[in-house]
Design an enzyme around this catalytic site. Sequence first.
Site, PDB file in Angstrom:
ATOM      1  N   ILE A 102    -100.652  57.279   8.853  1.00  0.00           N
ATOM      2  CA  ILE A 102    -100.781  58.031  10.089  1.00  0.00           C
ATOM      3  C   ILE A 102    -102.255  58.335  10.368  1.00  0.00           C
ATOM      4  CG2 ILE A 102    -100.350  60.203   8.853  1.00  0.00           C
ATOM      5  CD1 ILE A 102     -98.959  61.267  11.417  1.00  0.00           C
ATOM      6  N   CYS A 103    -102.598  58.450  11.637  1.00  0.00           N
ATOM      7  CA  CYS A 103    -103.910  58.865  12.124  1.00  0.00           C
ATOM      8  C   CYS A 103    -104.952  57.783  11.839  1.00  0.00           C
ATOM      9  CB  CYS A 103    -104.279  60.218  11.529  1.00  0.00           C
ATOM     10  SG  CYS A 103    -105.720  61.005  12.301  1.00  0.00           S
ATOM     11  N   ALA A 104    -105.953  58.082  11.036  1.00  0.00           N
ATOM     12  CA  ALA A 104    -106.991  57.106  10.689  1.00  0.00           C
ATOM     13  C   ALA A 104    -106.535  56.151   9.596  1.00  0.00           C
ATOM     14  CB  ALA A 104    -108.258  57.834  10.245  1.00  0.00           C
ATOM     15  N   TYR A 123    -104.885  56.793  15.280  1.00  0.00           N
ATOM     16  CA  TYR A 123    -105.690  57.744  16.041  1.00  0.00           C
ATOM     17  C   TYR A 123    -106.542  56.951  17.044  1.00  0.00           C
ATOM     18  CZ  TYR A 123    -108.403  61.934  16.938  1.00  0.00           C
ATOM     19  OH  TYR A 123    -108.994  63.011  17.543  1.00  0.00           O
ATOM     20  N   SER A 151     -98.535  55.654  12.643  1.00  0.00           N
ATOM     21  CA  SER A 151     -98.372  56.755  13.592  1.00  0.00           C
ATOM     22  C   SER A 151     -99.747  57.233  14.041  1.00  0.00           C
ATOM     23  CB  SER A 151     -97.559  57.880  12.939  1.00  0.00           C
ATOM     24  OG  SER A 151     -97.220  58.877  13.873  1.00  0.00           O
TER      25      SER A 151
END
Length: 185
Positions: A102-104, A123, A151
Amino acid sequence: MAKVYVFLADGFEDIEGLTVVDLMRRAGIEVSTVSIKGKREIETSHGIRMQTDRIFEGTDFSDADMLVLPGGMPGTRYLGEHQPLTELLRSFYEKGGKIAAICAAPSIFAELGFLKGRTATCYPSFMGKLEECGARTSLEGVVVDENVTTSRGMGTAIDFGLNLIAQLLGQEKADDIARSIVYRA
């Protein structure tokens, strides 16, 4: 019982890492937080100090059903630089094991070549990295492409966690957990 390992480094995004752990434990999944820094003490990106369940060295991951990476900086960078973790991810992925980030953190999957020709998300400021490595990017909150789940960030952490539960225990269990936390009531 499903077994999941969530890898943590100093500077991981609190919500992205711990929301997944919380939701999965509510669902009855055996989740272990794993420090990659040689000791159990970790400090989140917002300065919260915590203890992980395990240390990477000496942990046997052969019983894993899924490996999960939270984002946050500099946590993502530390995860990506930890060669024993990237070797584990590569081996697990090549055997068809479920991996999630998720994210980075999806940028780690991109750099390892896991996203080439796949659809993924992350992200916003890391989308270019995914595209450079051959991914088709999506603005959806959670994207599943075969055994790889990605995500976008903190705001999608609950959807991410529920999606992972659905993959391991079925949609009905994920829906039960969503109701139990009054999610989107």
